[in-house]
Design a protein around this motif. Structure first.
Motif, mmCIF file in Angstrom:
data_model
loop_
_atom_site.group_PDB
_atom_site.id
_atom_site.type_symbol
_atom_site.label_atom_id
_atom_site.label_comp_id
_atom_site.label_asym_id
_atom_site.label_seq_id
_atom_site.Cartn_x
_atom_site.Cartn_y
_atom_site.Cartn_z
ATOM 1 N N ALA A 4 0.830 -1.205 0.000
ATOM 2 C CA ALA A 4 0.000 0.000 0.000
ATOM 3 C C ALA A 4 0.863 1.254 0.000
ATOM 4 N N THR A 5 0.506 2.198 -0.837
ATOM 5 C CA THR A 5 1.244 3.456 -0.855
ATOM 6 C C THR A 5 0.395 4.602 -0.326
ATOM 7 N N THR A 6 -0.896 4.332 -0.141
ATOM 8 C CA THR A 6 -1.755 5.353 0.453
ATOM 9 C C THR A 6 -2.606 4.685 1.514
ATOM 10 N N GLY A 7 -3.318 5.522 2.287
ATOM 11 C CA GLY A 7 -4.216 4.973 3.293
ATOM 12 C C GLY A 7 -3.469 4.508 4.529
ATOM 13 N N TRP A 8 -4.231 3.966 5.480
ATOM 14 C CA TRP A 8 -3.636 3.638 6.780
ATOM 15 C C TRP A 8 -2.565 2.565 6.680
ATOM 16 N N LYS A 9 -2.723 1.654 5.711
ATOM 17 C CA LYS A 9 -1.724 0.590 5.604
ATOM 18 C C LYS A 9 -0.342 1.144 5.266
ATOM 19 N N SER A 10 -0.342 2.254 4.515
ATOM 20 C CA SER A 10 0.952 2.810 4.128
ATOM 21 C C SER A 10 1.676 3.373 5.349
ATOM 22 N N TRP A 11 0.932 3.616 6.437
ATOM 23 C CA TRP A 11 1.581 4.091 7.669
ATOM 24 C C TRP A 11 1.886 2.927 8.605
ATOM 25 N N VAL A 12 0.917 2.039 8.738
ATOM 26 C CA VAL A 12 1.059 0.979 9.744
ATOM 27 C C VAL A 12 2.198 0.018 9.388
ATOM 28 N N PHE A 13 2.377 -0.226 8.095
ATOM 29 C CA PHE A 13 3.413 -1.188 7.701
ATOM 30 C C PHE A 13 4.666 -0.510 7.167
ATOM 31 N N THR A 14 4.731 0.817 7.285
ATOM 32 C CA THR A 14 5.833 1.531 6.667
ATOM 33 C C THR A 14 7.163 1.231 7.370
ATOM 34 N N VAL A 15 8.223 1.334 6.637
ATOM 35 C CA VAL A 15 9.559 1.298 7.237
ATOM 36 C C VAL A 15 10.326 2.567 6.847
ATOM 37 N N ASP A 16 9.592 3.528 6.240
ATOM 38 C CA ASP A 16 10.225 4.769 5.797
ATOM 39 C C ASP A 16 10.602 5.613 7.012
ATOM 40 N N HIS A 17 11.844 6.020 7.084
ATOM 41 C CA HIS A 17 12.301 6.749 8.274
ATOM 42 C C HIS A 17 11.548 8.053 8.465
ATOM 43 N N LYS A 18 11.044 8.641 7.370
ATOM 44 C CA LYS A 18 10.354 9.918 7.507
ATOM 45 C C LYS A 18 8.951 9.714 8.066
ATOM 46 N N LYS A 19 8.255 8.702 7.551
ATOM 47 C CA LYS A 19 6.919 8.411 8.097
ATOM 48 C C LYS A 19 7.034 8.010 9.569
ATOM 49 N N LEU A 20 8.042 7.190 9.861
ATOM 50 C CA LEU A 20 8.213 6.772 11.254
ATOM 51 C C LEU A 20 8.564 7.975 12.116
ATOM 52 N N GLY A 21 9.361 8.877 11.574
ATOM 53 C CA GLY A 21 9.698 10.087 12.325
ATOM 54 C C GLY A 21 8.452 10.887 12.648
ATOM 55 N N ILE A 22 7.571 11.025 11.677
ATOM 56 C CA ILE A 22 6.330 11.778 11.913
ATOM 57 C C ILE A 22 5.464 11.055 12.942
ATOM 58 N N MET A 23 5.411 9.739 12.846
ATOM 59 C CA MET A 23 4.590 8.999 13.818
ATOM 60 C C MET A 23 5.186 9.102 15.221
ATOM 61 N N TYR A 24 6.516 8.977 15.316
ATOM 62 C CA TYR A 24 7.166 9.200 16.610
ATOM 63 C C TYR A 24 6.757 10.562 17.176
ATOM 64 N N GLY A 25 6.831 11.565 16.308
ATOM 65 C CA GLY A 25 6.537 12.923 16.759
ATOM 66 C C GLY A 25 5.100 13.087 17.199
ATOM 67 N N ALA A 26 4.167 12.527 16.425
ATOM 68 C CA ALA A 26 2.750 12.689 16.758
ATOM 69 C C ALA A 26 2.426 12.014 18.084
ATOM 70 N N VAL A 27 2.946 10.799 18.260
ATOM 71 C CA VAL A 27 2.642 10.081 19.503
ATOM 72 C C VAL A 27 3.323 10.772 20.684
ATOM 73 N N ALA A 28 4.569 11.209 20.488
ATOM 74 C CA ALA A 28 5.266 11.908 21.575
ATOM 75 C C ALA A 28 4.512 13.181 21.952
ATOM 76 N N MET A 29 3.976 13.880 20.946
ATOM 77 C CA MET A 29 3.223 15.093 21.230
ATOM 78 C C MET A 29 1.984 14.783 22.047
ATOM 79 N N PHE A 30 1.322 13.667 21.714
ATOM 80 C CA PHE A 30 0.158 13.262 22.510
ATOM 81 C C PHE A 30 0.565 13.045 23.972
ATOM 82 N N PHE A 31 1.682 12.341 24.169
ATOM 83 C CA PHE A 31 2.102 12.087 25.552
ATOM 84 C C PHE A 31 2.547 13.371 26.242
ATOM 85 N N PHE A 32 3.073 14.329 25.453
ATOM 86 C CA PHE A 32 3.450 15.627 26.024
ATOM 87 C C PHE A 32 2.218 16.312 26.604
#
Lengths: 664, 399
Positions: free
Chosen positions: A30-58
């Protein structure tokens, strides 16, 4: 987008892939939709997800802080009960340290380390994904304690024997121990991954002494993590086995010495402080030169002082234990080593200041946050020196003076630095610039708020108000200027000022997301490689890996010295667009990018199942272990990339950024 | 702001009536040793801070972008770097030397009195024996909450804990020392003058950490002698037929399982010995032999003195302090009074009615399930109002 293979004309040139992978062992496409995030190994997508979750915990940890300040706004207050208050300050600290600052720094590292060193991804992309999911699941597991019998209540330092089952009978401490084990694995594999990336995957010409300071500081941090996390892991295992399986590592009645825990915790805990602060040192070392329009003053000194902090940071842990009764020799030694670490730290402050000196300062929000970081960190550093002197520390330790100190360092230093990073890199990450107007308000509210909240705490501490107390009595407040009641109220007002600033940031993020206006390619006239690509960067980062000739490579591609009357002048000879077009004129052949994978998230998911099992029923752990084993097998057996024939052939148009769609 | 607060904190210290735990006002030689290190540190830190902020402030104003040329792309000047590394190193060496000297000074264990100090959730016990400042202590004295010491006398505390880690801190007299179970650690205390010096347990020790306080009370040698003599005085049973006499029986039935009153005998003439190790996790409960000589109860958290009398005592001059203190709750009452005017009766009454409501603990039946019935803190004994009247009458005579 997944495997990308850019070929230049020769159709027979293809990747070797297993041709008959079993259905479930295909890589996801998958290149779009939720699967493109959940199964991604792209360092940039993972960076954004790290950031979003960290912001939630902040935000979560921030709400906990506000409740604490509400409780302390008046004498003998009853907003929180004693038990809830203890849970609140334990979780506030744990959340902010392990679930906000560390992962937020990891978000920046993930996103920008590969870009800054000129790589296409990290060295071990699937491990990178595993790290993110472990962090997320560990954080959820830890916080689920609130609804499963009570949060941990032993303080983030969890001193033994107060953390034993006898003195902390709820499952809170178990959640804390096991949750941190899970996030610890995330940090550890992240550290290995990023170290290998920086050491092995630098672009041609990117010598270590041309590495941007952010990358250097992150490298030091990853080494600190690599050696510090195992120590806390051991300590957590000891405590876990004591609480759940009858071991007696900290049981005084059986001859144990509770100081063992303190040593283990602080051997981890003090390097941890530098793990929190160094990424922000790196960020402002990028931001300040950019907006001062001159290179970082004393690059080598900043790099080596960062490394020195990384080394000396291992020799100061016992300054957290000056009141523990270590004996005068140990106390004297650790006192002096703690003062030593002020020297490299001072070097950094001097160098940032001297970078400003003689510059052409552009006060963007990012720059404001960076200068705010220097100012507030300096206050925190200097108050740190006041308790490096052990005799003074025996008065100050466990009072609000310490709370003031480390909040100036962590909020004033680390968090303000992270905010500088948000405003600086937002256009790079999302292609849109955060509102500078809201940003200015965001900055001033946070800057004033930090001083209003933590400034008075110096007074509170020196007037003898200890930490971790649910109530302070009216009779011990004194009169006049130093009245503790007055300054406690000021601190509470300050905490809401910070909260308002953070709220503005969140509003800014949502407003910017709805904005259609695109950010310019090089909005800040930046200096380092991550700006040598589109915003946001293409999945493969660079069409052509740049060859590096100098520190601040990108800047030197734009500017040249030209002769003018009265000596040479620095003149912009090319725009960012021109520099980029020049680089992209000859795109690389054979860009190998990792394919997404189903297994990291599944493997990560098995760990909380195992840890819930440790707390509630070991059969659940067995079930989790089976999933873990299956996921590990799947991980090993899946093909190294998606099959070549699973994709449309890449477009041969000049636009090499066109995304490749999968075939069904 | 914070620098201003710093500077103000140093400059104004000592002006107004500061909080009693102000760490900038040492009242004894050990705290003064610390202050001599601490105060210059704040000045040095303040000055360095001001210099750094001045340079940053100047740069911000002077080098603001006003359309000037691009600056020279300088990567630094080595001589300047080296200088800026050496200067802090020299300053810190200047700080380190007195620091190390003070560390060893404070470790001096010579003394004229040794007192054992034991922490447990959530109160301190003091245990005296031998000679203290020249005063002979012929039998052990066990007390709690207030550490009574002779003024102008070096006293060595031997500190340990019966459960979790606590930390003993009287800011006016010395820094903190942790009470670690399984370890015996020392801390020297000395007060220049008679007076009361408050403190607080400063190592997080669980649920009621905030309500684990203490004070050191320094008395002149003569007053200290009087205090010791009173602590060792033989038990005087309440007069038969009084409310207090009924209270003695109630005490034996309800309280004496955990709380010792030295010299108390049961109806059959056998000594009543408390066995807190059967009921309490830490295995100890405060000795109440001379409860009314103390000014606060329950981890020195709730005043036995009314607010006015407490203020009077805390603000008393060193000369008048001792005589006031030795009267305890009978302060200001005159020799023939039957009821002490300074006694905060409601406090003790509330405490006996429901201790956990005032100071959270683990003592209710569902909370002690995991500890085999042992409590941490005083359980609610469901006393009737009559029983509370009786107990108060009995306890008022424990003076």
């Amino acid at each position: 987008m997944t495997t990308l293979e850019l070929r230049s004309g020769d159709p027979s040139d293809s990747l070797v892939t297993p041709s008959a992978a079993l259905g479930i062992f295909r890589r996801p496409l998958a290149t779009t939709g939720w699967k493109s995030w959940v199964f991604t190994v792209d360092h940039k997508k993972l960076g954004i997800m790290y950031g979003a979750v960290a912001m939630f915990f902040f935000l979560l940890g921030g709400c906990e802080a506000l409740l604490i300040r509400l409780q302390l706004a008046a004498p003998d207050n009853t907003v929180l009960s004693a038990g809830l208050y203890n849970e609140m300050f334990t979780m506030h600290a744990t959340t902010m340290v392990f679930l906000f600052v560390m992962p937020m720094a990891a978000a920046f590292a993930n996103y920008f380390l590969p870009l800054q060193v000129g790589a296409r991804d990290v060295a071990f992309p699937r491990m990178n994904a595993l790290g993110f999911w472990l962090f997320l699941f560990g954080g959820i597991f830890l916080n689920s304690s609130w609804v499963l019998g009570g949060a941990p209540d032993g303080g983030w330092f969890m001193y033994s024997p107060n953390s034993s089952a006898l003195f902390s009978p709820s499952h809170g401490v178990d959640f804390w121990v096991l949750g941190l084990q899970i996030t610890g694995i995330a940090s550890l594999i992240g550290a290995i991954n990023l170290i290998v990336t920086v050491i092995n995957m630098r672009a041609p010409g990117m010598t270590l002494m041309r590495l941007p300071v952010f990358a250097w500081m992150q490298l030091v941090v990853q080494f600190l993590l690599l050696f510090a996390i195992p120590v806390i892991t051991v300590a957590l295992f000891l405590l876990s086995f004591q609480r759940n399986f009858g071991a007696a590592f900290f049981d005084v009645e059986q001859g144990a010495d509770p100081l063992l825990w303190q040593h283990l915790f602080w051997i981890f805990g003090h390097p941890e402080v530098y793990i929190l602060i160094l990424p922000s040192f790196g960020i402002i070392s990028e931001v300040i030169p950019t907006f001062a329009r001159k290179p970082l003053f004393g690059y080598k000194f900043v790099v080596f002082s960062g490394a020195a902090i990384g080394f000396v940071g291992w020799g100061v842990w016992a300054h957290h234990m000056f009141a523990s009764g270590l004996g005068p020799v140990s106390v004297a030694v650790f006192s002096v080593s703690t003062m030593l670490i002020a020297i490299p730290t001072g070097v950094k402050i001097c160098n940032w200041t001297l970078t400003l000196w003689g510059g052409k300062l552009w006060f963007t929000t990012a720059m404001n946050f960076a200068i705010g970081t220097i100012v507030l960190f300096t206050i925190g550093g200097l108050s740190g020196v006041t308790h490096a002197a052990a005799p003074a520390d025996t008065q100050q330790t466990d009072t609000y003076h310490i709370v003031a100190h480390f909040h100036y360092v962590i909020v004033g230093g680390a968090v303000m630095g992270l905010f500088a990073g948000f405003y600086y890199w937002w256009p790079k990450m999302f292609g849109k610039t955060l509102s500078e107007r809201l940003g200015t308000w965001n900055f001033w509210l946070m800057f004033i708020g930090v001083n209003l909240t933590f400034g008075p705490m110096h007074i509170l501490g020196m007037q003898g108000q200890p930490r971790r107390m649910v109530v302070w009595p009216d009779k011990l407040t004194g009169d006049g200027f130093f009245n503790l009641g007055f300054w406690n109220r000021v601190a509470s007002v300050g905490s809401f000022t910070i909260a308002t600033g953070v709220l503005l940031f969140v509003i800014n993020v949502f407003r910017t997301a709805r904005k259609t206006e695109k950010a310019p390619l090089d909005p800040w006239d930046a200096r380092t490689l991550e700006w040598l690509t589109t915003s946001p960067p293409k999945e493969h980062n660079f069409d052509s890996i740049p060859t590096v000739h100098a520190l601040d490579e990108f800047f030197h591609r734009k500017y040249e010295e030209v002769d003018a009357e009265g000596g040479s002048r620095l003149v912009k000879v090319k725009t960012a667009e021109e520099v980029q077009a020049e680089l992209n004129a000859h795109p690389d052949e054979h860009m190998h990018l990792p394919s997404p994978s189903y297994w990291p998230i599944l493997l990560a998911f098995s760990l909380p199942i195992i840890t819930y099992g440790v707390i509630f029923n070991l059969m659940l752990s067995v079930f989790g272990a089976v999933i873990l084993l299956l996921a590990a097998f799947g991980w090993v057996l899946e093909p190294s990339v998606a099959g070549h024939d699973e994709y449309d052939p890449p477009a041969d148009s000049g636009d090499s950024t066109k995304e490749l769609a999968s075939v069904g | 702001m914070a620098v201003a607060a710093f500077a103000a904190a140093v400059l104004f210290a000592g002006c107004a009536q500061d909080a009693p735990q102000d760490t900038f006002q040492p009242k004894g030689p050990n705290a003064r040793t610390i202050d001599d290190v601490q105060r210059p540190l704040f000045y040095v830190a303040g000055i360095v801070g001001l210099i750094v902020f001045a340079v940053i402030g100047y740069s911000i104003i002077r080098f603001k972008d006003r359309g000037q040329d691009m600056p020279e792309q300088t990567h630094g000047k080595t001589w300047l770097e080296v200088t800026l590394t050496v200067i802090p190193a020299v300053i810190l060496a200047g700080v380190a030397i007195p620091t190390v000297a003070a560390v060893f000074d404070l470790d001096d264990k010579s003394n004229e009195c040794v007192i054992n100090v034991t922490g447990q959730q959530w109160w301190w016990e003091y245990d005296y024996s031998g000679t203290c400042g020249g005063v002979e202590i012929t039998q052990p004295i066990v007390t709690s909450g207030e550490l009574v010491i002779p003024a102008d006398t070096p006293v060595l505390l031997r500190i340990t804990s019966r459960d979790v880690i606590h930390s003993y801190w009287i800011p006016a007299l010395n820094g903190k020392r942790d009470a670690v179970p399984g370890r015996l650690q020392t801390l020297r205390m000395e007060a220049d003058e008679p007076g009361i010096y408050t403190g607080q347990c400063t190592e997080f020790c669980g649920l009621s950490h905030a309500r684990m306080r203490q004070a050191a009370v320094a008395l002149s040698t003569a007053d200290f002698q009087t205090w010791v003599t009173n602590q060792l005085a033989a038990y005087v049973a309440p007069e038969a037929g009084t409310l207090a006499a009924t209270g003695e029986g109630t005490f034996v039935n309800q309280c004496s399982r955990c709380h010792q009153v030295n010299g108390l005998v049961a109806a059959d003439g056998t000594p009543v010995l408390a066995e807190p190790d059967l009921y309490v996790v830490a295995g100890a409960a405060p000795n109440l032999t001379n409860l009314m000589t103390r000014t606060a109860i329950a981890g020195w958290t709730f005043d036995l003195l009314t607010d006015a009398c407490r203020e009077q005592l805390w603000n008393a001059s060193p000369e008048e302090f001792g005589s006031l203190y030795l009267q305890g709750v009978w302060m200001n009452s005159g020799p023939d009074a039957t009821k002490p005017v300074c006694f905060a009766e409601a406090t003790l009454r509330d405490w006996l009615r429901d201790p956990a409501a005032m100071k959270p603990n683990y003592a209710s039946p569902d909370q002690v399930a995991s500890t085999g019935g042992l409590t941490r803190g005083m359980p609610n004994l469901n006393l009737t109002e009559d029983q509370i009247d009786q107990l108060i009458a009995f306890l008022l005579e424990r003076k």
